[in-house]
Design a protein around this motif. Structure first.
Motif, PDB file in Angstrom:
ATOM      1  N   LEU A 104       0.804  -1.212   0.000  1.00  9.95           N
ATOM      2  CA  LEU A 104       0.000   0.000   0.000  1.00  9.95           C
ATOM      3  C   LEU A 104       0.840   1.266   0.000  1.00  9.95           C
ATOM      4  O   LEU A 104       0.328   2.341   0.223  1.00  9.95           O
ATOM      5  CB  LEU A 104      -0.909   0.010   1.233  1.00  9.95           C
ATOM      6  N   SER A 105       2.136   1.144  -0.262  1.00  4.57           N
ATOM      7  CA  SER A 105       3.016   2.303  -0.135  1.00  4.57           C
ATOM      8  C   SER A 105       2.650   3.412  -1.102  1.00  4.57           C
ATOM      9  O   SER A 105       2.925   4.576  -0.854  1.00  4.57           O
ATOM     10  CB  SER A 105       4.469   1.882  -0.360  1.00  4.57           C
ATOM     11  N   ALA A 106       2.063   3.070  -2.254  1.00  2.00           N
ATOM     12  CA  ALA A 106       1.751   4.078  -3.258  1.00  2.00           C
ATOM     13  C   ALA A 106       0.377   4.701  -3.070  1.00  2.00           C
ATOM     14  O   ALA A 106       0.013   5.632  -3.754  1.00  2.00           O
ATOM     15  CB  ALA A 106       1.839   3.468  -4.656  1.00  2.00           C
ATOM     16  N   HIS A 107      -0.420   4.193  -2.173  1.00  4.51           N
ATOM     17  CA  HIS A 107      -1.773   4.715  -1.970  1.00  4.51           C
ATOM     18  C   HIS A 107      -1.723   6.024  -1.186  1.00  4.51           C
ATOM     19  O   HIS A 107      -0.895   6.212  -0.319  1.00  4.51           O
ATOM     20  CB  HIS A 107      -2.638   3.715  -1.203  1.00  4.51           C
ATOM     21  N   THR A 108      -2.611   6.908  -1.538  1.00  2.00           N
ATOM     22  CA  THR A 108      -2.692   8.179  -0.811  1.00  2.00           C
ATOM     23  C   THR A 108      -3.927   8.235   0.080  1.00  2.00           C
ATOM     24  O   THR A 108      -4.104   9.180   0.816  1.00  2.00           O
ATOM     25  CB  THR A 108      -2.730   9.350  -1.804  1.00  2.00           C
ATOM     26  N   ASP A 119       5.271  11.691   0.817  1.00  2.08           N
ATOM     27  CA  ASP A 119       3.927  12.193   0.505  1.00  2.08           C
ATOM     28  C   ASP A 119       2.857  11.364   1.216  1.00  2.08           C
ATOM     29  O   ASP A 119       1.864  11.900   1.704  1.00  2.08           O
ATOM     30  CB  ASP A 119       3.692  12.156  -1.005  1.00  2.08           C
ATOM     31  N   PHE A 120       3.090  10.056   1.248  1.00  4.21           N
ATOM     32  CA  PHE A 120       2.118   9.170   1.896  1.00  4.21           C
ATOM     33  C   PHE A 120       2.016   9.464   3.386  1.00  4.21           C
ATOM     34  O   PHE A 120       0.920   9.606   3.932  1.00  4.21           O
ATOM     35  CB  PHE A 120       2.549   7.718   1.666  1.00  4.21           C
ATOM     36  N   ILE A 131      -1.111  10.842   5.795  1.00  7.28           N
ATOM     37  CA  ILE A 131      -1.577  10.165   7.002  1.00  7.28           C
ATOM     38  C   ILE A 131      -1.526  11.116   8.197  1.00  7.28           C
ATOM     39  O   ILE A 131      -2.445  11.176   9.017  1.00  7.28           O
ATOM     40  CB  ILE A 131      -0.723   8.911   7.279  1.00  7.28           C
ATOM     41  N   ALA A 132      -0.437  11.870   8.312  1.00  7.65           N
ATOM     42  CA  ALA A 132      -0.265  12.784   9.448  1.00  7.65           C
ATOM     43  C   ALA A 132      -1.331  13.878   9.455  1.00  7.65           C
ATOM     44  O   ALA A 132      -1.788  14.309  10.519  1.00  7.65           O
ATOM     45  CB  ALA A 132       1.130  13.402   9.419  1.00  7.65           C
ATOM     46  N   PHE A 162      -1.183  16.118  12.779  1.00  6.16           N
ATOM     47  CA  PHE A 162       0.183  16.029  13.283  1.00  6.16           C
ATOM     48  C   PHE A 162       1.121  16.583  12.207  1.00  6.16           C
ATOM     49  O   PHE A 162       1.138  16.108  11.072  1.00  6.16           O
ATOM     50  CB  PHE A 162       0.546  14.567  13.582  1.00  6.16           C
ATOM     51  N   ASP A 163       1.901  17.618  12.581  1.00  4.67           N
ATOM     52  CA  ASP A 163       2.840  18.242  11.643  1.00  4.67           C
ATOM     53  C   ASP A 163       4.148  17.463  11.663  1.00  4.67           C
ATOM     54  O   ASP A 163       5.064  17.756  12.442  1.00  4.67           O
ATOM     55  CB  ASP A 163       3.074  19.704  12.030  1.00  4.67           C
ATOM     56  N   ILE A 164       4.259  16.470  10.801  1.00  8.00           N
ATOM     57  CA  ILE A 164       5.404  15.564  10.840  1.00  8.00           C
ATOM     58  C   ILE A 164       6.683  16.241  10.374  1.00  8.00           C
ATOM     59  O   ILE A 164       7.785  15.863  10.804  1.00  8.00           O
ATOM     60  CB  ILE A 164       5.119  14.299   9.996  1.00  8.00           C
TER      61      ILE A 164
END
Length: 408
Positions: free
Chosen positions: A267-271, A387-388, A392-393, A398-400
Protein backbone atom coordinates in the motif's frame (compact mmCIF):
# COMPACT_ATOMS: atom_id res chain seq x y z
CA UNK A 1 -46.90 -23.90 27.43
CA UNK A 2 -47.09 -21.90 24.22
CA UNK A 3 -46.64 -22.45 20.51
CA UNK A 4 -43.68 -20.95 18.70
CA UNK A 5 -42.95 -20.65 14.99
CA UNK A 6 -39.30 -21.67 14.66
CA UNK A 7 -39.05 -20.13 11.19
CA UNK A 8 -39.36 -16.68 12.76
CA UNK A 9 -36.35 -17.47 14.90
CA UNK A 10 -33.58 -19.47 13.29
CA UNK A 11 -34.33 -22.73 11.52
CA UNK A 12 -30.69 -23.77 11.92
CA UNK A 13 -30.83 -23.47 15.72
CA UNK A 14 -33.79 -25.82 16.20
CA UNK A 15 -31.83 -28.26 18.39
CA UNK A 16 -30.78 -25.48 20.77
CA UNK A 17 -34.31 -24.08 20.80
CA UNK A 18 -35.72 -27.48 21.75
CA UNK A 19 -33.64 -27.24 24.92
CA UNK A 20 -34.26 -23.56 25.57
CA UNK A 21 -37.99 -23.06 24.99
CA UNK A 22 -39.22 -25.52 27.68
CA UNK A 23 -37.35 -23.64 30.42
CA UNK A 24 -38.68 -20.23 29.37
CA UNK A 25 -42.32 -20.17 30.42
CA UNK A 26 -43.41 -16.67 31.46
CA UNK A 27 -46.35 -17.99 33.52
CA UNK A 28 -44.28 -20.38 35.64
CA UNK A 29 -41.31 -19.87 37.92
CA UNK A 30 -38.42 -20.12 35.51
CA UNK A 31 -34.93 -21.48 36.00
CA UNK A 32 -32.96 -18.82 37.97
CA UNK A 33 -30.12 -18.54 35.48
CA UNK A 34 -29.35 -19.72 31.97
CA UNK A 35 -25.86 -19.52 30.47
CA UNK A 36 -25.81 -19.61 26.67
CA UNK A 37 -22.38 -19.83 25.07
CA UNK A 38 -20.89 -20.47 21.67
CA UNK A 39 -18.51 -18.94 19.16
CA UNK A 40 -19.14 -15.54 17.59
CA UNK A 41 -21.94 -15.36 15.00
CA UNK A 42 -23.57 -18.63 16.06
CA UNK A 43 -27.03 -17.08 16.52
CA UNK A 44 -27.10 -16.52 20.30
CA UNK A 45 -28.14 -12.87 20.43
CA UNK A 46 -30.44 -13.12 17.42
CA UNK A 47 -32.35 -16.11 18.79
CA UNK A 48 -32.80 -14.52 22.24
CA UNK A 49 -33.88 -11.17 20.79
CA UNK A 50 -36.52 -12.69 18.51
CA UNK A 51 -37.62 -15.18 21.19
CA UNK A 52 -38.29 -12.41 23.70
CA UNK A 53 -40.08 -10.35 21.06
CA UNK A 54 -42.24 -13.15 19.66
CA UNK A 55 -43.29 -14.37 23.10
CA UNK A 56 -43.79 -10.77 24.31
CA UNK A 57 -41.73 -11.44 27.41
CA UNK A 58 -40.91 -8.67 29.85
CA UNK A 59 -37.14 -8.30 29.52
CA UNK A 60 -34.20 -5.92 29.79
CA UNK A 61 -31.36 -6.38 27.31
CA UNK A 62 -28.08 -5.04 28.67
CA UNK A 63 -24.70 -5.11 26.95
CA UNK A 64 -21.87 -5.54 29.44
CA UNK A 65 -19.55 -3.98 26.87
CA UNK A 66 -21.56 -0.77 26.61
CA UNK A 67 -22.38 -0.55 30.33
CA UNK A 68 -18.90 0.41 31.49
CA UNK A 69 -20.04 1.03 35.06
CA UNK A 70 -22.42 -0.69 37.49
CA UNK A 71 -24.50 2.50 37.59
CA UNK A 72 -25.23 2.24 33.85
CA UNK A 73 -26.18 -1.41 34.26
CA UNK A 74 -28.69 -0.67 37.05
CA UNK A 75 -30.07 2.33 35.19
CA UNK A 76 -30.62 0.34 31.99
CA UNK A 77 -32.52 -2.44 33.80
CA UNK A 78 -34.81 -0.03 35.67
CA UNK A 79 -35.34 2.03 32.53
CA UNK A 80 -36.41 -1.04 30.54
CA UNK A 81 -38.90 -2.26 33.14
CA UNK A 82 -40.27 0.83 34.87
CA UNK A 83 -39.29 3.88 32.79
CA UNK A 84 -37.05 6.89 33.32
CA UNK A 85 -38.76 7.94 36.59
CA UNK A 86 -37.56 4.74 38.27
CA UNK A 87 -34.06 5.12 36.87
CA UNK A 88 -33.85 8.65 38.27
CA UNK A 89 -34.36 7.32 41.81
CA UNK A 90 -30.88 5.77 41.83
CA UNK A 91 -28.20 7.76 43.66
CA UNK A 92 -25.18 9.05 41.76
CA UNK A 93 -22.95 6.07 42.62
CA UNK A 94 -25.44 3.30 43.35
CA UNK A 95 -24.60 0.06 45.10
CA UNK A 96 -26.34 -3.28 44.62
CA UNK A 97 -28.41 -2.52 47.73
CA UNK A 98 -29.59 0.76 46.19
CA UNK A 99 -30.64 -1.05 43.04
CA UNK A 100 -32.52 -3.76 44.97
CA UNK A 101 -34.27 -1.11 47.09
CA UNK A 102 -35.49 0.82 44.03
CA UNK A 103 -36.43 -2.40 42.24
CA UNK A 104 -38.52 -3.63 45.18
CA UNK A 105 -40.22 -0.27 45.45
CA UNK A 106 -41.20 -0.34 41.79
CA UNK A 107 -42.28 -4.00 42.01
CA UNK A 108 -44.71 -3.12 44.78
CA UNK A 109 -46.28 -0.51 42.50
CA UNK A 110 -46.16 -2.68 39.37
CA UNK A 111 -46.23 -6.36 40.40
CA UNK A 112 -44.91 -8.84 37.84
CA UNK A 113 -47.66 -10.86 36.15
CA UNK A 114 -45.04 -13.05 34.50
CA UNK A 115 -41.31 -13.74 34.70
CA UNK A 116 -39.09 -10.76 34.10
CA UNK A 117 -35.84 -11.52 32.29
CA UNK A 118 -32.96 -9.28 33.29
CA UNK A 119 -29.21 -9.40 33.67
CA UNK A 120 -28.88 -9.02 37.43
CA UNK A 121 -30.03 -10.66 40.68
CA UNK A 122 -32.89 -9.40 42.83
CA UNK A 123 -35.59 -10.98 44.98
CA UNK A 124 -38.19 -11.30 42.29
CA UNK A 125 -39.42 -13.85 39.80
CA UNK A 126 -36.54 -13.34 37.37
CA UNK A 127 -34.34 -15.38 35.07
CA UNK A 128 -30.78 -14.31 34.35
CA UNK A 129 -29.79 -15.09 30.77
CA UNK A 130 -26.11 -14.70 29.99
CA UNK A 131 -24.77 -14.74 26.43
CA UNK A 132 -21.07 -15.36 26.00
CA UNK A 133 -18.46 -16.63 23.57
CA UNK A 134 -16.57 -18.12 26.53
CA UNK A 135 -17.43 -21.37 28.31
CA UNK A 136 -18.91 -21.21 31.85
CA UNK A 137 -15.81 -22.89 33.33
CA UNK A 138 -13.88 -19.67 32.69
CA UNK A 139 -16.35 -17.70 34.83
CA UNK A 140 -17.01 -20.12 37.70
CA UNK A 141 -15.73 -18.49 40.95
CA UNK A 142 -13.59 -20.46 43.39
CA UNK A 143 -15.94 -19.65 46.26
CA UNK A 144 -18.79 -21.49 44.62
CA UNK A 145 -22.06 -20.24 43.15
CA UNK A 146 -25.43 -21.38 41.90
CA UNK A 147 -24.79 -23.35 38.72
CA UNK A 148 -26.72 -21.99 35.72
CA UNK A 149 -28.41 -24.13 33.11
CA UNK A 150 -25.82 -24.49 30.34
CA UNK A 151 -26.90 -24.33 26.72
CA UNK A 152 -24.35 -24.51 23.94
CA UNK A 153 -24.86 -23.05 20.47
CA UNK A 154 -22.58 -25.08 18.15
CA UNK A 155 -20.95 -23.58 15.07
CA UNK A 156 -22.92 -23.71 11.86
CA UNK A 157 -22.05 -26.71 9.72
CA UNK A 158 -20.72 -26.24 6.21
CA UNK A 159 -24.08 -27.10 4.67
CA UNK A 160 -25.87 -24.65 7.00
CA UNK A 161 -23.43 -21.88 6.08
CA UNK A 162 -23.98 -22.74 2.42
CA UNK A 163 -27.76 -22.29 2.81
CA UNK A 164 -27.51 -19.10 4.88
CA UNK A 165 -24.96 -17.34 2.65
CA UNK A 166 -26.76 -18.39 -0.54
CA UNK A 167 -29.77 -16.35 0.58
CA UNK A 168 -27.82 -13.14 -0.15
CA UNK A 169 -28.03 -13.80 -3.90
CA UNK A 170 -26.93 -10.93 -6.15
CA UNK A 171 -29.94 -9.49 -8.04
CA UNK A 172 -28.08 -9.61 -11.38
CA UNK A 173 -27.36 -13.35 -11.21
CA UNK A 174 -29.31 -16.54 -10.70
CA UNK A 175 -29.63 -18.25 -7.32
CA UNK A 176 -27.85 -21.34 -8.63
CA UNK A 177 -24.88 -19.32 -9.85
CA UNK A 178 -24.49 -17.51 -6.52
CA UNK A 179 -24.84 -20.80 -4.63
CA UNK A 180 -22.01 -22.25 -6.74
CA UNK A 181 -19.88 -19.22 -5.83
CA UNK A 182 -20.61 -19.72 -2.12
CA UNK A 183 -19.64 -23.37 -2.46
CA UNK A 184 -16.27 -22.35 -3.94
CA UNK A 185 -15.78 -19.71 -1.24
CA UNK A 186 -16.45 -22.19 1.57
CA UNK A 187 -14.14 -24.71 -0.06
CA UNK A 188 -11.29 -22.24 0.49
CA UNK A 189 -12.20 -20.53 3.77
CA UNK A 190 -14.21 -23.07 5.79
CA UNK A 191 -11.09 -24.79 7.15
CA UNK A 192 -9.82 -21.52 8.68
CA UNK A 193 -12.99 -19.50 9.33
CA UNK A 194 -16.44 -20.54 10.60
CA UNK A 195 -17.59 -17.01 11.47
CA UNK A 196 -20.80 -16.23 9.57
CA UNK A 197 -20.21 -12.48 9.62
CA UNK A 198 -16.66 -12.79 8.35
CA UNK A 199 -17.69 -15.23 5.60
CA UNK A 200 -20.49 -12.90 4.53
CA UNK A 201 -17.98 -10.06 4.34
CA UNK A 202 -15.59 -12.19 2.25
CA UNK A 203 -18.41 -13.27 -0.06
CA UNK A 204 -19.37 -9.66 -0.79
CA UNK A 205 -15.72 -8.65 -1.11
CA UNK A 206 -14.74 -11.20 -3.76
CA UNK A 207 -17.91 -11.70 -5.82
CA UNK A 208 -17.10 -9.03 -8.42
CA UNK A 209 -13.72 -10.67 -9.04
CA UNK A 210 -15.44 -14.04 -9.45
CA UNK A 211 -17.71 -12.64 -12.16
CA UNK A 212 -14.97 -11.02 -14.28
CA UNK A 213 -14.54 -13.90 -16.80
CA UNK A 214 -18.25 -14.03 -17.60
CA UNK A 215 -19.02 -13.36 -21.26
CA UNK A 216 -22.48 -12.62 -22.64
CA UNK A 217 -24.09 -13.57 -19.36
CA UNK A 218 -23.05 -17.25 -19.46
CA UNK A 219 -22.91 -18.73 -15.97
CA UNK A 220 -22.17 -22.38 -16.72
CA UNK A 221 -18.38 -22.47 -17.05
CA UNK A 222 -17.67 -22.92 -13.35
CA UNK A 223 -14.23 -24.46 -14.03
CA UNK A 224 -13.08 -21.30 -15.78
CA UNK A 225 -14.49 -19.16 -12.98
CA UNK A 226 -12.73 -21.30 -10.36
CA UNK A 227 -9.36 -21.02 -12.10
CA UNK A 228 -9.76 -17.26 -12.21
CA UNK A 229 -10.82 -16.76 -8.60
CA UNK A 230 -8.60 -19.38 -6.90
CA UNK A 231 -5.38 -17.30 -6.59
CA UNK A 232 -7.43 -14.26 -5.59
CA UNK A 233 -9.15 -16.13 -2.76
CA UNK A 234 -5.88 -17.60 -1.50
CA UNK A 235 -4.43 -14.11 -1.33
CA UNK A 236 -7.57 -12.90 0.47
CA UNK A 237 -6.94 -15.50 3.21
CA UNK A 238 -4.23 -13.16 4.50
CA UNK A 239 -6.92 -10.64 5.45
CA UNK A 240 -9.35 -12.98 7.25
CA UNK A 241 -10.50 -11.17 10.44
CA UNK A 242 -8.34 -8.16 9.45
CA UNK A 243 -11.12 -5.64 9.03
CA UNK A 244 -8.58 -2.80 8.81
CA UNK A 245 -8.69 -3.59 5.08
CA UNK A 246 -11.97 -2.27 3.70
CA UNK A 247 -13.65 -3.61 0.57
CA UNK A 248 -12.65 -0.56 -1.47
CA UNK A 249 -9.09 -0.67 -0.16
CA UNK A 250 -8.75 -4.39 -0.98
CA UNK A 251 -9.86 -3.71 -4.57
CA UNK A 252 -7.37 -0.86 -4.81
CA UNK A 253 -4.60 -3.14 -3.59
CA UNK A 254 -5.38 -5.71 -6.28
CA UNK A 255 -5.62 -3.09 -9.00
CA UNK A 256 -2.31 -1.58 -7.92
CA UNK A 257 -0.56 -4.94 -8.05
CA UNK A 258 -1.94 -5.71 -11.50
CA UNK A 259 -1.12 -2.31 -13.01
CA UNK A 260 2.36 -1.82 -11.61
CA UNK A 261 3.45 -5.49 -11.73
CA UNK A 262 5.53 -5.38 -8.61
CA UNK A 263 7.12 -1.98 -9.16
CA UNK A 264 5.54 -0.75 -5.95
CA UNK A 265 4.76 -3.15 -3.14
CA UNK A 266 1.74 -3.23 -0.89
CA UNK A 267 0.00 0.00 0.00
CA UNK A 268 3.02 2.30 -0.13
CA UNK A 269 1.75 4.08 -3.26
CA UNK A 270 -1.77 4.72 -1.97
CA UNK A 271 -2.69 8.18 -0.81
CA UNK A 272 -6.00 7.24 0.79
CA UNK A 273 -5.61 4.38 3.26
CA UNK A 274 -8.04 4.08 6.14
CA UNK A 275 -6.09 2.93 9.20
CA UNK A 276 -7.14 2.79 12.85
CA UNK A 277 -6.26 5.87 14.89
CA UNK A 278 -3.30 4.39 16.78
CA UNK A 279 -2.02 2.58 13.66
CA UNK A 280 -1.58 5.99 12.05
CA UNK A 281 0.59 7.18 14.93
CA UNK A 282 2.54 3.90 14.88
CA UNK A 283 3.26 4.45 11.18
CA UNK A 284 4.27 8.07 11.86
CA UNK A 285 6.61 6.89 14.62
CA UNK A 286 8.08 4.26 12.29
CA UNK A 287 8.76 6.87 9.62
CA UNK A 288 10.50 9.16 12.12
CA UNK A 289 12.58 6.26 13.41
CA UNK A 290 13.58 5.30 9.85
CA UNK A 291 14.66 8.76 8.69
CA UNK A 292 15.91 10.46 11.88
CA UNK A 293 19.27 9.56 13.46
CA UNK A 294 18.72 7.83 16.81
CA UNK A 295 20.70 10.46 18.72
CA UNK A 296 18.24 13.18 17.63
CA UNK A 297 15.34 11.55 19.46
CA UNK A 298 16.15 13.55 22.58
CA UNK A 299 15.96 16.81 20.63
CA UNK A 300 12.56 15.98 19.11
CA UNK A 301 10.73 13.98 21.76
CA UNK A 302 11.98 15.05 25.20
CA UNK A 303 10.68 18.14 26.96
CA UNK A 304 13.15 20.72 28.34
CA UNK A 305 15.94 19.42 26.13
CA UNK A 306 17.27 22.91 25.57
CA UNK A 307 18.02 24.63 22.28
CA UNK A 308 20.10 22.42 20.01
CA UNK A 309 21.18 23.59 16.58
CA UNK A 310 21.50 21.24 13.66
CA UNK A 311 25.20 22.04 13.24
CA UNK A 312 25.89 20.50 16.63
CA UNK A 313 24.58 17.18 15.31
CA UNK A 314 26.36 17.08 11.99
CA UNK A 315 29.30 14.80 11.35
CA UNK A 316 31.52 14.79 8.29
CA UNK A 317 29.74 11.82 6.76
CA UNK A 318 26.24 13.22 7.35
CA UNK A 319 26.05 15.81 4.60
CA UNK A 320 23.70 13.63 2.53
CA UNK A 321 19.98 13.76 3.18
CA UNK A 322 18.61 10.76 5.05
CA UNK A 323 15.72 10.65 2.60
CA UNK A 324 18.18 10.12 -0.26
CA UNK A 325 19.93 7.33 1.63
CA UNK A 326 16.62 5.56 2.28
CA UNK A 327 14.99 4.21 5.46
CA UNK A 328 17.20 2.71 8.16
CA UNK A 329 16.18 -0.19 10.42
CA UNK A 330 15.15 0.52 14.00
CA UNK A 331 14.38 -1.70 17.03
CA UNK A 332 10.90 -2.19 18.44
CA UNK A 333 11.64 -0.37 21.71
CA UNK A 334 12.62 2.79 19.80
CA UNK A 335 9.42 2.64 17.75
CA UNK A 336 7.30 2.40 20.90
CA UNK A 337 9.24 5.18 22.65
CA UNK A 338 8.58 7.57 19.75
CA UNK A 339 4.95 6.42 19.48
CA UNK A 340 4.21 7.19 23.14
CA UNK A 341 5.85 10.60 22.70
CA UNK A 342 3.87 11.72 19.65
CA UNK A 343 0.43 10.27 20.41
CA UNK A 344 -1.80 12.90 21.99
CA UNK A 345 -3.29 10.68 24.71
CA UNK A 346 -2.10 8.20 27.32
CA UNK A 347 -1.98 4.70 25.87
CA UNK A 348 -1.16 1.59 27.86
CA UNK A 349 1.18 -0.93 26.15
CA UNK A 350 -1.45 -3.56 25.38
CA UNK A 351 -1.64 -6.51 23.03
CA UNK A 352 -3.77 -4.36 20.72
CA UNK A 353 -0.83 -2.04 20.02
CA UNK A 354 1.44 -4.96 19.14
CA UNK A 355 -1.22 -6.53 16.94
CA UNK A 356 -1.53 -3.25 15.03
CA UNK A 357 2.21 -3.33 14.39
CA UNK A 358 1.78 -6.83 12.96
CA UNK A 359 -1.08 -5.53 10.83
CA UNK A 360 1.13 -2.77 9.41
CA UNK A 361 3.67 -5.44 8.48
CA UNK A 362 0.93 -7.53 6.85
CA UNK A 363 -0.19 -4.47 4.86
CA UNK A 364 3.49 -3.96 3.85
CA UNK A 365 3.54 -0.47 5.31
CA UNK A 366 6.30 -1.71 7.64
CA UNK A 367 8.99 -4.21 6.72
CA UNK A 368 10.49 -6.52 9.33
CA UNK A 369 14.21 -6.79 8.64
CA UNK A 370 15.41 -8.93 11.56
CA UNK A 371 15.58 -12.70 11.42
CA UNK A 372 12.68 -14.80 12.71
CA UNK A 373 14.83 -16.21 15.53
CA UNK A 374 15.45 -12.72 16.94
CA UNK A 375 12.26 -12.63 18.97
CA UNK A 376 13.70 -10.49 21.74
CA UNK A 377 14.75 -7.58 19.49
CA UNK A 378 12.79 -7.38 16.21
CA UNK A 379 13.79 -4.61 13.82
CA UNK A 380 11.68 -2.83 11.23
CA UNK A 381 11.89 -0.30 8.40
CA UNK A 382 9.16 2.06 7.24
CA UNK A 383 8.10 1.30 3.66
CA UNK A 384 6.05 4.39 2.75
CA UNK A 385 6.92 7.61 0.93
CA UNK A 386 7.12 11.13 2.33
CA UNK A 387 3.93 12.19 0.50
CA UNK A 388 2.12 9.17 1.90
CA UNK A 389 3.13 9.78 5.53
CA UNK A 390 2.30 13.48 5.23
CA UNK A 391 -1.20 12.55 4.05
CA UNK A 392 -1.58 10.16 7.00
CA UNK A 393 -0.26 12.78 9.45
CA UNK A 394 -2.77 15.37 8.21
CA UNK A 395 -5.68 13.09 9.14
CA UNK A 396 -4.59 13.23 12.81
CA UNK A 397 -3.47 16.89 12.78
CA UNK A 398 0.18 16.03 13.28
CA UNK A 399 2.84 18.24 11.64
CA UNK A 400 5.40 15.56 10.84
CA UNK A 401 7.78 17.93 9.00
CA UNK A 402 8.65 19.63 12.30
CA UNK A 403 9.95 16.29 13.58
CA UNK A 404 12.11 15.35 10.57
CA UNK A 405 15.84 15.92 10.89
CA UNK A 406 16.29 16.62 7.17
CA UNK A 407 13.92 19.62 7.33
CA UNK A 408 15.44 21.45 10.31
Amino acid sequence: MFLLDYKKLNEYRSEALDSLVPVIDPHQYSYPSIFIYGHRASGKSHVMHVLMKELELSHATVSCVECVSIALLFEQVLLSFFGCDAASLLPRSPSLSDFVRVYRQQCSQSPAKQTRYIVSAVEDNVTVILLSEIAWDKFRPNTGCFEPLLLHFPDYSKSELQQILSQNVHPSYSAGFYSAYINILLGVFYSVCRDLRELRHLAALNFSKFCEPLAEGKETDTHKLWKHIEPHLKKAMQTVYLREVSSLQWEQMQQMEEEEAGALRGLSAHTHVELPYYSKFLLIAAYLASYNPARTDKRFFLKHHGKIRKTNFLKKNEKTSNHLLGPKPFPLDRLLAIFYSVVDSRVAPTASIFSQISSLVTLQLLAQVSHDDQLDAPKYKCAVSLDFICAIARTVNFDIVKYLYDFL
